[in-house]
Design an enzyme around this catalytic site. Sequence first.
Site, PDB file in Angstrom:
ATOM      1  N   HIS A  31       0.851  -1.193   0.000  1.00 53.07           N
ATOM      2  CA  HIS A  31       0.000   0.000   0.000  1.00 53.07           C
ATOM      3  C   HIS A  31       0.887   1.244   0.000  1.00 53.07           C
ATOM      4  CE1 HIS A  31       0.733  -1.081   4.224  1.00 53.07           C
ATOM      5  NE2 HIS A  31       0.567   0.193   4.532  1.00 53.07           N
TER       6      HIS A  31
ATOM      7  N   HIS B 201       1.159   5.262   0.947  1.00 52.84           N
ATOM      8  CA  HIS B 201       0.653   6.371   1.754  1.00 52.84           C
ATOM      9  C   HIS B 201       0.756   7.667   0.962  1.00 52.84           C
ATOM     10  CE1 HIS B 201       0.842   4.226   5.727  1.00 52.84           C
ATOM     11  NE2 HIS B 201       1.673   3.477   5.021  1.00 52.84           N
TER      12      HIS B 201
END
Length: 151
Positions: free
Chosen positions: A114, A116
Site C-alpha cells: 500500500h 501512503h
Amino acid sequence: MAELRRLPATTSTSTGECVFCAIGTGQAPAAFVHEDDDFVAIVDLRPVTTGHLLVLPRAHHADLASLPSAAGERMFAIAQQLAAALRRTDLKCEGINLFLADGKAAGQEIPHVHLHVIPRFAGDGFVLDADWRVRSREELVEVAAKVRAAL
C-alpha cells in the site's frame, strides 16, 4: 510529534483475512476516496496528518516485489491524482509525501502492499530521522555496481 513508527496495526479481520483485502472487497469498513476495478484509496485510520490516504490494490500482494509492474504504475498514478486533489481541498496541505514501506524492517505493518499519500505542512511533527551524511564517491559507485548487477 508524529514519527514513522506507529502503534501496531490490526493486520487481519476476525476471520483471519487480510484487513486490506477485506476493505477492498467491501467486507471491512473504510472511508473511500477512490474505487476502480483494481484499486481503492481510503482515509488512513491512524493518520500522520488530516487527509492521510492509503492506495491499496484490491488483489492481495504482500510486498512491492509481488505487485505486477503495471499495477505499480497505476498505484502511483492514483497517488498522484490524490495528491493534486488534496492540494485543492481546504485541508492543511503545503506539500505531499508518498511513502511505501516494503517489508517489516522498513516499517510495513500490514503485509499487503500500500502507498501512503500524506499531506504535509510546516510544524506537522512528522520526521524521518536517519544518518543523512554525504557518502564518498567510491561508496556510491560500489553500491550502484551491486544494484546494476542484480537487475
